[in-house]
Design an enzyme around this catalytic site. Sequence first.
Site, PDB file in Angstrom:
ATOM      1  NE  ARG A  18      -1.243   2.516   2.703  1.00 25.94           N
ATOM      2  CZ  ARG A  18      -0.589   3.596   3.105  1.00 25.94           C
ATOM      3  NH1 ARG A  18      -0.407   4.630   2.290  1.00 25.94           N
ATOM      4  NH2 ARG A  18      -0.086   3.671   4.326  1.00 25.94           N
ATOM      5  CG  ASP A  19       3.476   4.310   2.750  1.00 25.66           C
ATOM      6  OD1 ASP A  19       3.980   5.028   1.873  1.00 25.66           O
ATOM      7  OD2 ASP A  19       3.167   4.731   3.879  1.00 25.66           O
ATOM      8  CG  HIS A  22       2.585   6.689  -1.974  1.00 26.08           C
ATOM      9  ND1 HIS A  22       1.596   7.487  -2.498  1.00 26.08           N
ATOM     10  CD2 HIS A  22       2.185   6.398  -0.705  1.00 26.08           C
ATOM     11  CE1 HIS A  22       0.645   7.675  -1.590  1.00 26.08           C
ATOM     12  NE2 HIS A  22       0.971   7.016  -0.494  1.00 26.08           N
ATOM     13  CB  SER A 172       2.403  11.673   6.833  1.00 26.29           C
ATOM     14  OG  SER A 172       1.260  11.261   7.491  1.00 26.29           O
ATOM     15  CG  HIS A 201       2.567   4.704   8.919  1.00 27.45           C
ATOM     16  ND1 HIS A 201       2.286   3.646   8.071  1.00 27.45           N
ATOM     17  CD2 HIS A 201       3.008   5.710   8.107  1.00 27.45           C
ATOM     18  CE1 HIS A 201       2.534   3.991   6.815  1.00 27.45           C
ATOM     19  NE2 HIS A 201       2.984   5.243   6.808  1.00 27.45           N
ATOM     20  CG  HIS A 203       7.008   7.710   5.864  1.00 28.15           C
ATOM     21  ND1 HIS A 203       7.050   7.191   4.602  1.00 28.15           N
ATOM     22  CD2 HIS A 203       5.715   7.629   6.260  1.00 28.15           C
ATOM     23  CE1 HIS A 203       5.838   6.825   4.220  1.00 28.15           C
ATOM     24  NE2 HIS A 203       4.992   7.080   5.217  1.00 28.15           N
ATOM     25  CE1 TYR A 292      -0.016  12.693   3.862  1.00 26.24           C
ATOM     26  CE2 TYR A 292      -0.080  12.802   1.474  1.00 26.24           C
ATOM     27  CZ  TYR A 292      -0.570  12.324   2.671  1.00 26.24           C
ATOM     28  OH  TYR A 292      -1.634  11.471   2.639  1.00 26.24           O
TER      29      TYR A 292
HETATM   30  C1  LIG Z   1      -3.187   8.632   2.359  1.00 28.50           C
HETATM   31  C2  LIG Z   1      -1.886   8.316   1.875  1.00 28.50           C
HETATM   32  C3  LIG Z   1      -0.745   8.292   2.851  1.00 28.50           C
HETATM   33  O1  LIG Z   1       0.318   7.721   2.149  1.00 28.50           O
HETATM   34  C4  LIG Z   1      -1.030   7.576   4.171  1.00 28.50           C
HETATM   35  C5  LIG Z   1       0.243   7.304   4.873  1.00 28.50           C
HETATM   36  O2  LIG Z   1       0.821   6.239   4.776  1.00 28.50           O
HETATM   37  C6  LIG Z   1       0.912   8.381   5.607  1.00 28.50           C
HETATM   38  O3  LIG Z   1       0.280   9.426   5.867  1.00 28.50           O
HETATM   39  O4  LIG Z   1       2.085   8.208   5.941  1.00 28.50           O
HETATM   40 MN   LIG Z   2       2.980   6.405   5.003  1.00 28.35          MN
END
Ligand SMILES: CC[C@H](O)CC(=O)C(=O)O
Ligand SMILES: [Mn+2]
Length: 356
Positions: A18-19, A22, A172, A201, A203, A292
């Site tokens: 899912r991620d 991107h 995010s 979550h 990054h 983001y």
């Molecule tokens: C809604 C897309 C976004 O990639 C969600 C997410 O994984 C994030 O905010 O990190």
């Molecule tokens: Mn993400």
Amino acid sequence: MTRPALTHDVRIIDTTLRDGSHAMGHRFTEDQVRSTVRALDRAGVEWIEVSHGDGVGGSSFNYGFSGTDEMDLIAAAAEEAGRARIAVLLVPGIGTADDLRRAHAAGARMVRVATHCTEADISPQYFEVARELGMETCGFLMMAHRAEPKVLAEQARIMVDAGCQSVYVTDSAGALLMHEARERFEALVAEVGDQAWVGYHGHQNMSLGVANSVLGQQAGVRYFDGSLCALGAGSGNSPTEVLGAVFDRLGVRTGLDVASLLDAAEDVVRPYLPRWPKMDRNAIVQGWAGVYSSFLLHAERAAARYGVPAQDILRRCGELGYVGGQEDMIIDVAVQLAAEEEGTAPVDEREKEAVR
Ligand SMILES: CC[C@H](O)CC(=O)C(=O)O
Ligand SMILES: [Mn+2]
């Protein structure tokens, strides 16, 4: 709504499919999805998230069209999974209740409803639909660095009162420094920790996804997201295989087989990576300026088209405080920067001049 029983000390949810969408330009093939699900299942991953990077319904001009219909990918993933179950992400306004019903029909059994960190109040109707469908529910408070811990905890409360069973500090932008992440974890655990699991979550834009996960575990966070080979937006997510190895060394039981995770990353995902998610200048700027992560490829495309550096576009997006859903503004910023460089008036000034 009670929170589900944990089978191990923590639950790792894999978001490669899912991620990672991107980073793949939303071009996952059914074969890639099937082989990744098989490998994750073999490694003991309980939940595998599959959908367009921007969640169900994301395939569009603004966010990028999917190469393969995400419902077909969800169905393929559900068919391939043995013990693992399939989750989807839904951003209210991008995805609809009907998208959620279709995802459920295709085999999804958990929804993660993602809102900007101060907009939890748009999530309840989706939790209601998910509960009617018998799905597990999760709230995703995105761009968590933009809300103070107390505010983030209040937003988590809204989601939990609406029936979500786990609620995430979603970094995010990969912007949360360790003390900032810890303060948010503690605030959410104190506010909702007796009713719902708190998740994280991360990054890797500033390389802190795994370190923040360790801090999270110590603070009572129990759900952690990861992606194989870090495949995700920006410089990617906390790598699932590293989370598995680090928690193993710490004696935190994940239920994952680390050697199988390493095989999954190295033998299955690595061969299809268009580029290895890395902490390059643009991605670091995202963490540094709080942008983001999924803006990265949009900004790189706009940079090539309008002849301005992607890092400048991203920094300006950070200064302007843009959030998920404002991808179209990246073009606006690139056009403005190009005009500034040429010494011509910014576009909106010229537009105003034209109508005078
Ligand atoms: C809604 C897309 C976004 O990639 C969600 C997410 O994984 C994030 O905010 O990190
Ligand atoms: Mn993400």
